[in-house]
Design a protein around this motif. Structure first.
Motif, PDB file in Angstrom:
ATOM      1  N   GLY A  72       0.784  -1.222   0.000  1.00  0.00           N
ATOM      2  CA  GLY A  72       0.000   0.000   0.000  1.00  0.00           C
ATOM      3  C   GLY A  72       0.818   1.274   0.000  1.00  0.00           C
ATOM      4  N   ALA A  73       2.140   1.168  -0.154  1.00  0.00           N
ATOM      5  CA  ALA A  73       2.969   2.371  -0.175  1.00  0.00           C
ATOM      6  C   ALA A  73       2.756   3.123  -1.480  1.00  0.00           C
ATOM      7  N   PRO A  74       2.614   4.459  -1.412  1.00  0.00           N
ATOM      8  CA  PRO A  74       2.526   5.222  -2.662  1.00  0.00           C
ATOM      9  C   PRO A  74       3.870   5.190  -3.374  1.00  0.00           C
ATOM     10  N   ARG A  75       3.788   5.492  -4.645  1.00  0.00           N
ATOM     11  CA  ARG A  75       4.960   5.383  -5.510  1.00  0.00           C
ATOM     12  C   ARG A  75       6.155   6.194  -5.000  1.00  0.00           C
ATOM     13  N   TRP A  76       5.901   7.415  -4.554  1.00  0.00           N
ATOM     14  CA  TRP A  76       7.028   8.263  -4.145  1.00  0.00           C
ATOM     15  C   TRP A  76       7.720   7.715  -2.913  1.00  0.00           C
ATOM     16  N   ARG A  77       6.931   7.045  -2.047  1.00  0.00           N
ATOM     17  CA  ARG A  77       7.571   6.450  -0.871  1.00  0.00           C
ATOM     18  C   ARG A  77       8.375   5.219  -1.267  1.00  0.00           C
ATOM     19  N   VAL A  78       7.886   4.522  -2.273  1.00  0.00           N
ATOM     20  CA  VAL A  78       8.646   3.368  -2.754  1.00  0.00           C
ATOM     21  C   VAL A  78      10.007   3.834  -3.265  1.00  0.00           C
ATOM     22  N   VAL A  79       9.974   4.951  -4.013  1.00  0.00           N
ATOM     23  CA  VAL A  79      11.229   5.468  -4.561  1.00  0.00           C
ATOM     24  C   VAL A  79      12.156   5.930  -3.441  1.00  0.00           C
ATOM     25  N   THR A  80      11.625   6.717  -2.505  1.00  0.00           N
ATOM     26  CA  THR A  80      12.510   7.309  -1.504  1.00  0.00           C
ATOM     27  C   THR A  80      12.890   6.335  -0.389  1.00  0.00           C
ATOM     28  N   ARG A  81      11.991   5.388  -0.053  1.00  0.00           N
ATOM     29  CA  ARG A  81      12.278   4.515   1.093  1.00  0.00           C
ATOM     30  C   ARG A  81      12.766   3.127   0.693  1.00  0.00           C
ATOM     31  N   VAL A  82      12.499   2.720  -0.534  1.00  0.00           N
ATOM     32  CA  VAL A  82      12.907   1.365  -0.927  1.00  0.00           C
ATOM     33  C   VAL A  82      13.986   1.394  -2.015  1.00  0.00           C
ATOM     34  N   VAL A  83      13.683   2.086  -3.106  1.00  0.00           N
ATOM     35  CA  VAL A  83      14.619   2.048  -4.238  1.00  0.00           C
ATOM     36  C   VAL A  83      15.940   2.740  -3.886  1.00  0.00           C
ATOM     37  N   LEU A  84      15.842   3.978  -3.378  1.00  0.00           N
ATOM     38  CA  LEU A  84      17.070   4.731  -3.097  1.00  0.00           C
ATOM     39  C   LEU A  84      17.961   4.054  -2.048  1.00  0.00           C
ATOM     40  N   PRO A  85      17.388   3.618  -0.901  1.00  0.00           N
ATOM     41  CA  PRO A  85      18.263   2.942   0.068  1.00  0.00           C
ATOM     42  C   PRO A  85      18.895   1.667  -0.489  1.00  0.00           C
TER      43      PRO A  85
END
Lengths: 335, 288
Positions: free
Chosen positions: B182-195
């Motif tokens: 249920g994470a929005p896309r921007w959180r996926v980018v900042t919290r999952v992809v970037l780390p």
């Protein structure tokens, strides 16, 4: 295209439904359009770049005339003569020498590292070849003028005397530094990039093709010649052109070792000048003379256009080589 | 059963010759590297001592030429600022290409022009900044921050392209997992992809910084030269590449000796960056 999109379906390339983004999230919109804005910004920057160079070069181009600027053979700023042909010729001569010397070596290293080298040497050899790219161009210049140029001089003299009958060689006209020294330095500088891209291209040759050749009884060399090289020819050509682009644009190493004489040298061992070198070398004195400055910017524009064309062609070949091969390999058999 | 024909001798000989030739050319490529490093270390060590590293150039042609302190400090400051400009932009463009643009025509156009931009000679970037920022006299003429801008222009495409490769290595499965929670896309980018991609992004940024640190031509038109140590970004500043360039052109042994010392210092700084970049890469969990 058809076949490519069909085979890529398995690897997950089509957008999953979440990829299109749901507009309801403000954060999403900000991130998406902010990042897209950055990307647009880069494109706008390149366009602006080009326009500004033209605008600033215009005084010189209109005063001299575009044709006379590019093909005029007299560059004497103190007399207001701005013909860039000696610079253009110098750029071409040094780049061609760099390609002749550097490309075979670079391709050989790429072939050796990817196909022949024992596995444990592969990593270290790659690192060492890449190290050539880590040396700053001013250090190449320093080394070139104090080590390479004096060391090459006897060889150049001998070559000129022995092969005096060849065109572009004259035993009485060997001066240090010269086109050839600059060309050799450039050759060393383009080896890492040509080698790296060639390695990438060569490693996309499908293993089945190589194994097929070996299974039919080919020796290693025959496998390279008949299975690997034909497959990666376009990509290697692209890699060499990228090297050419580098050689054309290299400034500081060249300005130190080429002698900076604005005449068309009669031999490959004559002093010369290149487009990039003239900008770096005369920039200081041109500050007080608007026409001279415009002429140097025009040289920059010429250089920009040259490298743009060379790189555009090179990228076309490299991209085609890499993509074309990816789609030709059946999805399940890749790697 | 019929006996298999052995491979003919000429073919074996040809194979040996060709392989030997390729090996010879590969070794030939390493000769200049060895020679350059040898001379650099030999000449550089003669020049370098504590005083050399801790005094400023005096600017005198004869007599004591002084050291390279201001050049080391200047290079560090300008390259750091250039990194601060180019890394966010480069990584941002790469994020756009991987997370949003993907294979659309616009994204491919951006990709293509970034590739082309990597081929633009550094001297042209210098000239561009000279035209737009120096000639137009924005905040004075020559200034350190303008040199940083020129270096940043050169580093952006390098950061963008190598970051794109890194971001593509982040497996789609973890993006999908986060979205499924249920994470929005921007959180996926900042919290999952970037780390996940962080070590790889550090590596690509450090390699771009290493590339920028050695550039001379962009600084030549934008920062000019200074002897004394300066911390004001709006002023002229010394740098290692320019120091070397200036000293090479002098027919004076002590200045040339300083050029070797400065060159060794610069190469060591670049190598340290590259080694750190590789160590970070090795610790990354993403397969390369």
């Amino acid at each position: 295209m058809e076949a490519g999109s069909l085979s890529s379906k398995k690897t997950g390339a089509p957008k999953p439904s979440w990829a299109s983004g749901s507009g309801s999230h403000v954060g999403d919109a900000i991130l998406k359009y902010g990042l897209a804005g950055l990307a647009v910004g880069v494109l706008v920057l390149i366009a602006y770049f080009f326009v500004r160079l033209i605008v600033e070069a215009e005084p010189a181009l209109s005063q001299v005339g575009v044709i006379d600027f590019v093909f005029g053979d007299s560059w004497v700023p103190s007399q207001g003569d701005y013909g860039a042909l000696p610079l253009l010729v110098g750029t071409l001569i040094t780049s061609v020498i760099a390609l002749i010397v550097g490309v075979p070596v670079a391709i050989a290293t790429a072939l050796y590292i990817t196909e022949l080298c024992p596995k444990r040497f592969r990593g270290p050899l790659t690192v060492v070849v890449d190290l050539l790219a880590a040396v700053p161009s001013v250090v190449y210049g320093l080394w070139g003028i104090f080590f390479l140029a004096p060391k090459l001089e006897p060889a150049e003299k001998w070559f000129s005397e022995t092969f005096a009958f060849l065109p572009l060689v004259d035993p009485d006209k060997v001066s240090i530094p010269n086109y050839f020294v600059a060309g050799v330095i450039l050759a060393i500088m383009i080896v890492p990039i040509v080698s790296a891209i060639s390695r990438e291209v060569i490693s996309t040759v499908p293993a089945e093709q190589k194994e097929g050749a070996l299974a039919l009884g080919a020796t290693r060399w025959e496998m390279l010649r008949m299975a690997v090289l034909p497959y990666s020819r376009a990509g290697i050509a692209g890699a060499s052109m990228l090297g050419l682009g580098r050689a054309i644009g290299e400034t500081i190493a060249v300005v130190i070792v080429i002698g900076n004489a604005a005449v068309i040298g009669s031999t490959i061992f004559s002093q010369g000048y290149t487009l990039a070198a003239v900008i770096a070398n005369e920039f200081g004195e041109a500050a007080s003379d608007p026409l001279h400055r415009a002429a140097l910017i025009a040289c920059g524009l010429l250089l920009f256009i040259l490298t743009l064309i060379v790189n555009a062609i090179a990228r076309y070949f490299v991209n085609k080589a890499e993509e074309g091969q990816a789609s030709r390999v059946p999805a399940g058999m890749a790697g | 059963m019929r006996q298999l024909e052995p491979t003919s001798r000429t073919r074996i000989a040809k194979d040996r010759a060709a392989r030997g030739f390729l090996l010879a050319l590969t070794l030939l490529a390493l000769v200049p590297l060895a020679l350059i490093l040898y001379y650099l270390v030999k000449q550089g060590f003669e020049a370098i001592n504590w005083e050399f590293l801790t005094t400023d150039p005096t600017g005198r042609f004869l007599g004591d030429p002084g050291g390279i302190r201001s050049a080391i400090v200047g290079t560090t400051i300008m390259v750091a600022l250039a990194a601060a400009i180019s890394v966010p932009i480069g990584v941002g463009v790469a994020l756009y290409l991987v997370e949003y643009g993907k294979r659309t025509r616009f994204a491919n156009t951006v990709r293509y022009f970034i590739d082309v931009m990597t081929g633009v000679p550094s001297v042209v970037f210098g000239l561009f900044v000279y035209i737009t920022l120096v000639v137009s006299q924005i905040g004075g003429t020559f200034a350190a921050w303008k040199g940083s801008v020129a270096l940043a222009l050169l580093m952006i495409p390098i950061v963008a392209r190598s970051s794109e490769v890194v971001l593509n290595l982040v497996p789609d499965s973890i993006r999908e997992a986060a979205l499924a929670l249920g994470a929005p896309r921007w959180r996926v980018v900042t919290r999952v992809v970037l780390p996940t991609a962080f070590p790889g992004l550090v590596t690509s940024s450090l390699l771009a910084i290493a590339r920028g640190a050695g550039e001379t031509a962009p600084l030549l038109f934008t920062v000019a030269f200074a002897n004394e140590m300066a911390f004001n970004l709006n002023d002229r500043m010394n740098s290692l590449p320019l120091q070397i360039y200036n000293d090479v052109s002098q027919a004076q042994d002590r200045l040339v000796a300083r050029a070797w010392g400065a060159a060794l210092t610069l190469v060591v700084m670049i190598l340290v960056l590259i080694v750190i970049a590789r160590l970070v890469q090795r610790r990354s969990r993403l397969a390369t």
